[in-house]
Design a protein around this motif. Structure first.
Motif, PDB file in Angstrom:
ATOM      1  N   LYS A 318      86.983  70.139  28.182  1.00  0.00           N
ATOM      2  CA  LYS A 318      85.823  70.014  27.617  1.00  0.00           C
ATOM      3  C   LYS A 318      84.602  69.249  27.989  1.00  0.00           C
ATOM      4  O   LYS A 318      83.565  69.799  27.678  1.00  0.00           O
ATOM      5  CB  LYS A 318      86.225  69.668  26.125  1.00  0.00           C
ATOM      6  CG  LYS A 318      86.934  70.752  25.140  1.00  0.00           C
ATOM      7  CD  LYS A 318      87.172  70.409  23.726  1.00  0.00           C
ATOM      8  CE  LYS A 318      88.783  71.634  23.054  1.00  0.00           C
ATOM      9  NZ  LYS A 318      88.028  71.217  22.123  1.00  0.00           N
ATOM     10  N   SER A 320      84.301  67.876  30.555  1.00  0.00           N
ATOM     11  CA  SER A 320      83.240  68.535  32.057  1.00  0.00           C
ATOM     12  C   SER A 320      82.580  70.198  32.173  1.00  0.00           C
ATOM     13  O   SER A 320      81.519  70.234  32.099  1.00  0.00           O
ATOM     14  CB  SER A 320      84.437  68.966  33.173  1.00  0.00           C
ATOM     15  OG  SER A 320      85.367  70.156  32.726  1.00  0.00           O
ATOM     16  N   GLU A 321      82.941  70.645  30.403  1.00  0.00           N
ATOM     17  CA  GLU A 321      82.275  71.922  29.985  1.00  0.00           C
ATOM     18  C   GLU A 321      80.703  71.382  30.007  1.00  0.00           C
ATOM     19  O   GLU A 321      79.994  72.011  29.695  1.00  0.00           O
ATOM     20  CB  GLU A 321      83.235  72.431  29.452  1.00  0.00           C
ATOM     21  CG  GLU A 321      82.472  74.019  28.836  1.00  0.00           C
ATOM     22  CD  GLU A 321      83.144  74.506  27.560  1.00  0.00           C
ATOM     23  OE1 GLU A 321      82.539  75.915  27.351  1.00  0.00           O
ATOM     24  OE2 GLU A 321      84.553  74.353  28.053  1.00  0.00           O
ATOM     25  N   ILE A 322      81.129  70.339  29.054  1.00  0.00           N
ATOM     26  CA  ILE A 322      80.044  70.036  28.267  1.00  0.00           C
ATOM     27  C   ILE A 322      78.787  69.109  29.419  1.00  0.00           C
ATOM     28  O   ILE A 322      77.668  69.168  28.767  1.00  0.00           O
ATOM     29  CB  ILE A 322      79.940  68.791  26.761  1.00  0.00           C
ATOM     30  CG1 ILE A 322      80.942  69.503  25.920  1.00  0.00           C
ATOM     31  CG2 ILE A 322      78.566  67.728  26.360  1.00  0.00           C
ATOM     32  CD1 ILE A 322      81.259  68.476  24.571  1.00  0.00           C
ATOM     33  N   LYS A 323      79.452  68.497  29.967  1.00  0.00           N
ATOM     34  CA  LYS A 323      78.218  67.302  31.010  1.00  0.00           C
ATOM     35  C   LYS A 323      77.789  69.075  32.253  1.00  0.00           C
ATOM     36  O   LYS A 323      76.577  68.604  32.245  1.00  0.00           O
ATOM     37  CB  LYS A 323      79.686  66.547  31.620  1.00  0.00           C
ATOM     38  CG  LYS A 323      78.132  66.366  33.165  1.00  0.00           C
ATOM     39  CD  LYS A 323      79.376  64.823  34.124  1.00  0.00           C
ATOM     40  CE  LYS A 323      78.628  64.105  34.629  1.00  0.00           C
ATOM     41  NZ  LYS A 323      79.366  63.149  36.022  1.00  0.00           N
ATOM     42  N   SER A 324      78.481  70.081  32.384  1.00  0.00           N
ATOM     43  CA  SER A 324      77.933  71.236  33.168  1.00  0.00           C
ATOM     44  C   SER A 324      76.998  71.589  32.752  1.00  0.00           C
ATOM     45  O   SER A 324      75.635  72.286  32.892  1.00  0.00           O
ATOM     46  CB  SER A 324      79.195  71.967  33.822  1.00  0.00           C
ATOM     47  OG  SER A 324      79.819  72.579  32.951  1.00  0.00           O
ATOM     48  N   THR A 325      77.155  71.825  30.814  1.00  0.00           N
ATOM     49  CA  THR A 325      76.268  72.968  30.547  1.00  0.00           C
ATOM     50  C   THR A 325      74.139  72.105  29.683  1.00  0.00           C
ATOM     51  O   THR A 325      73.612  72.548  30.468  1.00  0.00           O
ATOM     52  CB  THR A 325      76.584  73.311  28.962  1.00  0.00           C
ATOM     53  OG1 THR A 325      78.002  74.230  28.892  1.00  0.00           O
ATOM     54  CG2 THR A 325      76.014  73.705  27.681  1.00  0.00           C
ATOM     55  N   ARG A 326      75.067  70.901  29.967  1.00  0.00           N
ATOM     56  CA  ARG A 326      73.423  69.292  29.667  1.00  0.00           C
ATOM     57  C   ARG A 326      72.931  69.639  31.381  1.00  0.00           C
ATOM     58  O   ARG A 326      72.267  69.586  31.389  1.00  0.00           O
ATOM     59  CB  ARG A 326      74.123  68.229  29.148  1.00  0.00           C
ATOM     60  CG  ARG A 326      74.777  68.125  27.504  1.00  0.00           C
ATOM     61  CD  ARG A 326      75.459  67.031  27.636  1.00  0.00           C
ATOM     62  NE  ARG A 326      75.442  66.832  26.084  1.00  0.00           N
ATOM     63  CZ  ARG A 326      76.070  65.057  25.912  1.00  0.00           C
ATOM     64  NH1 ARG A 326      75.980  64.757  26.441  1.00  0.00           N
ATOM     65  NH2 ARG A 326      75.976  65.122  24.314  1.00  0.00           N
ATOM     66  N   GLN A 327      73.272  70.109  32.435  1.00  0.00           N
ATOM     67  CA  GLN A 327      73.131  70.025  33.783  1.00  0.00           C
ATOM     68  C   GLN A 327      72.582  71.193  34.296  1.00  0.00           C
ATOM     69  O   GLN A 327      71.392  71.193  34.235  1.00  0.00           O
ATOM     70  CB  GLN A 327      74.141  69.244  34.897  1.00  0.00           C
ATOM     71  CG  GLN A 327      73.331  69.747  36.352  1.00  0.00           C
ATOM     72  CD  GLN A 327      74.699  69.341  36.682  1.00  0.00           C
ATOM     73  OE1 GLN A 327      75.293  69.094  36.947  1.00  0.00           O
ATOM     74  NE2 GLN A 327      73.956  68.916  38.254  1.00  0.00           N
ATOM     75  N   GLN A 328      73.034  72.606  33.253  1.00  0.00           N
ATOM     76  CA  GLN A 328      72.325  73.475  33.460  1.00  0.00           C
ATOM     77  C   GLN A 328      70.439  73.729  32.966  1.00  0.00           C
ATOM     78  O   GLN A 328      69.799  74.166  33.044  1.00  0.00           O
ATOM     79  CB  GLN A 328      72.707  74.519  33.269  1.00  0.00           C
ATOM     80  CG  GLN A 328      74.424  74.503  34.224  1.00  0.00           C
ATOM     81  CD  GLN A 328      73.768  75.150  35.468  1.00  0.00           C
ATOM     82  OE1 GLN A 328      72.777  75.723  35.378  1.00  0.00           O
ATOM     83  NE2 GLN A 328      74.618  74.737  36.727  1.00  0.00           N
ATOM     84  N   GLU A 329      71.031  73.020  31.568  1.00  0.00           N
ATOM     85  CA  GLU A 329      69.779  72.869  30.730  1.00  0.00           C
ATOM     86  C   GLU A 329      68.736  72.187  31.246  1.00  0.00           C
ATOM     87  O   GLU A 329      67.779  72.659  31.091  1.00  0.00           O
ATOM     88  CB  GLU A 329      69.999  72.327  29.366  1.00  0.00           C
ATOM     89  CG  GLU A 329      71.055  73.411  28.344  1.00  0.00           C
ATOM     90  CD  GLU A 329      71.465  72.913  27.278  1.00  0.00           C
ATOM     91  OE1 GLU A 329      71.214  71.421  26.918  1.00  0.00           O
ATOM     92  OE2 GLU A 329      72.389  73.802  26.210  1.00  0.00           O
TER      93      GLU A 329
END
Length: 418
Positions: A318, A320-329
């Motif tokens: 979770k 790593s998923e939140i970190k990648s989502t924030r980076q994409q945003e």
């Protein structure tokens, strides 16, 4: 020091005479005072040392209160009488005595402390099989003697134990010899010296475990100790190398300083502590602590290791998923995704090529290294120029080196004048 200290209140004349006597004793003109044992008392001893406190004052002169008191209890077993375990005094009584044990009839203990087998009907009611009184010794020992772990140990017990073991070993040797003879006669002649070597290196413990196995099939390799495990303090004999703690048998630093720890068989306890799965276990423990503070009592590294491992794996996924989502945003909002890509390896390539330059910057030795090209457009000249603006200087003005013009938007005429 005076004999009248603590004896009561003195008059003025007696106090004056006492002070004169003390001064004479200090000067050596009067004989020193003697204690109860006849020893001379040093007159220079101050009063706070010579005067006994009220709880040690015996009314006698001397420094007995300053000396170690003689022990009133024995300090060793040899000076004392030890417990007579199992021995009884006198003969068994004929009838029950009031106050005796209701189970066996002895006066030395009560029914709750009786070590005899509990009877269905005690001796108090049957009047049969009365037991004699046990010998109760009063052993008076000191503080240290009471806490001695070998107190009351009889050395003859160890001799009897060793005698029993010798008998057992002798029986084992005889049995092994008979098995070897039997195996030789049944299996035919064996190699010379094989049985003697097996008999020399075979362990007595192996006989108990492998009674049903064949004698010839026993391996003697595991009975020999492997000497490849070098002690930590023998890896580097330099006294200035890594410190070895003999109490904990640990060597935290690397004994081979300057070498790659990954290529060594042993690189210190700290390298083992911070390599492999040690760091992962520490992270799991920290995760369990933090989860417990948040109210998740099921996460416990010792009580629920499997559940804690699954929770930690889910937590990492979770995170790593939140970190990648924030980076994409952030990239979708501000852009710049192309800057996250690493440059080609050709731009980061380095070589050790010898090149010699002159004072003016010309290459006079070796091969001039090729300059790496970037993703931007290079060597693009406008208006027919072969050099950039600012490559020439004259009279406080910048210009083009090719045509010596100082106007930036001028057309190059160097090719036309040639």
């Amino acid at each position: 020091m005076s004999s009248t200290y603590g004896s009561g209140r003195l008059s003025r004349e007696d106090y004056k005479k006492q002070k004169e006597l003390e001064a004479a004793r200090m000067a050596g003109t009067a004989p020193p005072e003697r204690d109860a044992d006849g020893n001379e008392i040093n007159p220079h001893i101050p009063e706070f040392m010579s005067k006994a406190p009220w709880y040690l004052d015996t009314g006698k002169l001397g420094l007995q209160h300053q000396r170690k008191a003689k022990p009133t209890t024995t300090t060793s077993i040899s000076e004392s009488k030890w417990y007579s375990r199992g021995s009884r005094v006198g003969s068994a009584p004929k009838k029950y005595r009031p106050g005796a044990c209701t189970n066996c009839g002895a006066m030395s203990h009560k029914a709750k402390d009786c070590m005899e087998r509990p009877r269905k009907t005690g001796a108090k009611w049957t009047g049969r099989d009365m037991m004699a009184d046990e010998a109760v010794e009063s052993v008076n020992l000191s503080y240290d003697a009471k806490r001695d772990m070998w107190n009351g140990y009889d050395a003859t017990q160890h001799k009897n134990l060793m005698h029993d073991w010798e008998l057992v070993e002798e029986a084992r040797r005889k049995r092994k010899a008979s098995e070897l003879d039997k195996g030789t006669t049944e299996g035919g002649p064996s190699e010379p010296g094989a049985n003697s070597i097996e008999a020399q290196f075979a362990s007595s413990d192996e006989d108990d475990d492998d009674d049903d196995t064949n004698v010839k099939s026993k391996s003697t390799v595991r009975n020999l100790r492997i000497r490849e495990d070098t002690a930590k303090y023998l890896r580097n004999l330099d006294p200035d190398s890594a410190y070895y703690d003999p109490k904990t048998r640990s060597m935290r630093e690397n004994p081979y300083a300057g070498k790659d720890p990954s290529q060594l068989a042993y690189a210190g306890d700290n390298f083992i502590r911070y390599s492999g799965d040690a760091q992962d276990i520490l992270k799991r423990e920290v995760f369990a602590w933090e989860a417990g503070e948040r109210g998740n009592s099921s996460a416990h590294l010792q009580a629920n290791p499997t559940q804690t491992a699954l929770l930690y794996k889910e937590f990492k996924g979770k995170t790593s998923e939140i970190k990648s989502t924030r980076q994409q945003e952030i990239l979708a909002k501000y852009g710049g995704e192309e800057h996250l890509q690493a440059p080609p390896r050709e731009l980061l390539h380095q070589e050790e090529v010898y090149v010699e330059y002159s004072r003016t910057g010309e290459v006079i030795g070796g091969v001039e290294p090729q300059v790496g090209r970037t993703r931007y457009k290079e060597d693009v000249h406008v208006l027919n120029h072969s050099s950039v603006f600012g490559s020439w200087w004259s009279d406080g003005k910048w210009g083009y080196k090719c045509c010596k013009q100082t106007m930036k938007n001028s057309y190059c005429t160097a090719t036309l004048t040639k």
